[in-house]
Design an enzyme around this catalytic site. Structure first.
Site, PDB file in Angstrom:
ATOM      1  N   VAL A  61       0.852  -1.190   0.000  1.00 29.10           N
ATOM      2  CA  VAL A  61       0.000   0.000   0.000  1.00 29.10           C
ATOM      3  C   VAL A  61       0.885   1.237   0.000  1.00 29.10           C
ATOM      4  O   VAL A  61       1.815   1.342   0.802  1.00 29.10           O
ATOM      5  CB  VAL A  61      -0.929   0.015   1.248  1.00 29.10           C
ATOM      6  N   ALA A 106       4.617   4.104   2.693  1.00 29.80           N
ATOM      7  CA  ALA A 106       4.093   2.841   2.149  1.00 29.80           C
ATOM      8  C   ALA A 106       4.290   1.735   3.174  1.00 29.80           C
ATOM      9  O   ALA A 106       4.995   1.918   4.163  1.00 29.80           O
ATOM     10  CB  ALA A 106       4.823   2.473   0.862  1.00 29.80           C
ATOM     11  N   LYS A 107       3.678   0.611   2.953  1.00 30.02           N
ATOM     12  CA  LYS A 107       3.952  -0.590   3.748  1.00 30.02           C
ATOM     13  C   LYS A 107       3.532  -1.798   2.955  1.00 30.02           C
ATOM     14  O   LYS A 107       2.627  -1.714   2.119  1.00 30.02           O
ATOM     15  CB  LYS A 107       3.163  -0.555   5.064  1.00 30.02           C
ATOM     16  N   GLY A 108       4.206  -2.911   3.221  1.00 31.91           N
ATOM     17  CA  GLY A 108       3.830  -4.161   2.591  1.00 31.91           C
ATOM     18  C   GLY A 108       3.665  -5.224   3.647  1.00 31.91           C
ATOM     19  O   GLY A 108       4.168  -5.082   4.764  1.00 31.91           O
ATOM     20  N   ASP A 147      10.627  -4.992   8.420  1.00 31.66           N
ATOM     21  CA  ASP A 147       9.659  -4.694   9.479  1.00 31.66           C
ATOM     22  C   ASP A 147       9.519  -6.003  10.282  1.00 31.66           C
ATOM     23  O   ASP A 147      10.379  -6.882  10.168  1.00 31.66           O
ATOM     24  CB  ASP A 147       8.320  -4.214   8.855  1.00 31.66           C
TER      25      ASP A 147
END
Ligand code: GLU
Length: 421
Positions: A61, A106-108, A147
């Site tokens: 995202v 963003a992050k996944g 992360d």
């Protein structure tokens, strides 16, 4: 572990709304900033070592790219879901804006328990996920990083996969890489180091001497373990610690370095079975309620909620994790005089050194560890001071003060750029 579940994206939006209201932000701008710009969902098969095939689901995202390329980690955890990734992406936007590095957020995430996979399965899962999201990532577009549940090795496989597709090596596609392939000195310790600098500054502000401080750290992954070790090295006593195996309490102080050594050789890679004279076992929720001076949640979201906030007995709450405190708990803690240093400030050391890594990679010119630490410390100290100054002047929480700075920066950039077309 969590005492109450709240949708993290709902929380992220509620935090944004408070700041937007205080800033008297234009309603159209609010509508733009409170939702992610792009969301990619992928379902992909991975071959397991026994020949079976399992389909995994993952996300990437991009909440906002107004101030620069999207930036944020990749999480491997069984509880990953789209709303969690949306929240984490939004928090990255504010975090990067707050410390003023030229990135969006963003992050996944992939829904998987990486502890249940072999190294070869983890590599295949990572390579396939990298291939699936390769359509939206790139050094000038979106740069992943580690992360929860991912590390430098995972970043290396990610970078190698993209590089194989392109036919040349693209080191700046990810940060948090191993040093051997263009990683930055100081990146592994950066988040925990930043947490310890912020803890020192916050303690100074409330007149707490670290030599007399009792500290509880929830979580013993990269961030929790390094935060605990460094806060301990500054003279404080780490009385409580936890990991997935539960909590450990020792009123005379836990031996963090012995615990780190223990975990390295433990077959389960947890603290299960760790012994130290005078150490008691606690549940995770009991751990959060130990009387202490500094509480450092360094695990997942939703740990301090309306249900347990009244029983938290600390002077300082330093959010090493993303989103550990709900808005309801925030209000209760503020009324009780607990100083909460928000995630987007407290844990910004990680993405700050990610930025240094990206800059070094693009220039193909590497800095010394001293230079990195010095620049990082300067950014953390300056960001802390400016947020604190606003919080005191406006008589608001440090979270709201941090959001005012961050949201204003992104809102101004959006206004200056204008709405396309
Ligand atoms: N996952 C870390 C965070 O939540 C680091 C992100 C990055 O370095 O891009 O801030």
């Amino acid at each position: 572990m969590a005492s109450e579940y709240h949708n993290p994206f709902g929380i992220a939006q509620a935090q944004f709304d408070l700041a937007a209201e205080k800033l008297n932000l234009d309603q159209n701008l609010r509508a733009v900033l409170r939702v992610p710009q792009r969301e990619l969902s992928v379902n992909f098969p991975v071959k397991h070592d026994d020949g079976s095939i399992k389909v995994y689901s993952g996300y990437r995202v991009q909440h906002n790219i107004t101030r620069g390329p999207a930036k944020g980690g990749i999480r491997y955890h069984p509880s990953v879901n789209l709303d969690e990734v949306r929240a984490l992406a939004m928090w990255m936007t504010w975090k990067c804006a707050l410390v003023n590095i030229p990135y969006g957020g963003a992050k996944g995430g992939v829904i998987v328990d990486p502890k249940l996979l072999s190294m070869t399965e983890l590599e295949r899962l990572t390579r396939r996920y990298a291939a699936e999201i390769s359509v939206i990532v790139g050094p000038e577009r979106d740069i992943p990083a580690p992360d929860v549940g991912t590390n430098a090795q995972v970043m290396s496989w990610f970078m190698d996969t993209i590089s194989m597709h392109r036919g040349y090596t693209v080191p700046a596609i990810v940060t948090g890489k191993p040093i051997e392939v263009g990683g930055s000195l100081g990146r592994v310790d950066a988040t925990g180091h930043g947490v310890s600098v912020i803890t020192r500054e916050a303690a100074k502000h409330i007149g707490l001497r670290l030599e007399q401080a009792k500290v509880v750290v929830q979580g013993f992954g990269n961030v929790g373990s390094i935060s605990a070790a460094q806060i301990g090295e500054m003279g404080a006593r780490i009385v409580g610690l936890s990991d997935v195996s539960g909590g450990y309490y020792n009123r005379r102080g836990l031996d963090v370095h012995a615990m780190l050594d223990y975990i390295k050789q433990s077959p389960t890679k947890t603290l299960e079975g760790y012994h130290q004279t005078g150490t008691e076992r606690l549940t995770n929720s009991e751990l959060l309620e130990i009387e202490c001076d500094i509480l450092v949640p360094a695990a997942l979201e939703n740990q301090i909620t309306g249900l347990n906030a009244g029983r938290i007995r600390t002077k300082l709450l330093i959010e090493a994790a993303n989103g550990p405190t709900t808005p309801e708990a925030d209000a209760l803690l503020y009324d009780r005089g607990v100083l909460v240093v928000p995630d987007i400030l407290a844990n910004a050391g990680g993405v700050t050194v990610s930025y240094f890594e990206w800059v070094q990679g693009l220039q193909e010119f590497f800095w010394s560890e001293e230079e990195i630490t010095e620049r990082l410390d300067r950014i953390m100290v300056r960001s802390f001071a400016s947020v604190l100054e606003i919080a005191l002047r406006e008589k608001i929480s440090m979270r709201l003060a941090a959001y005012l700075v961050a949201v204003k920066r992104v809102a101004e950039a959006t206004t200056i750029r204008g709405i396309y077309p």
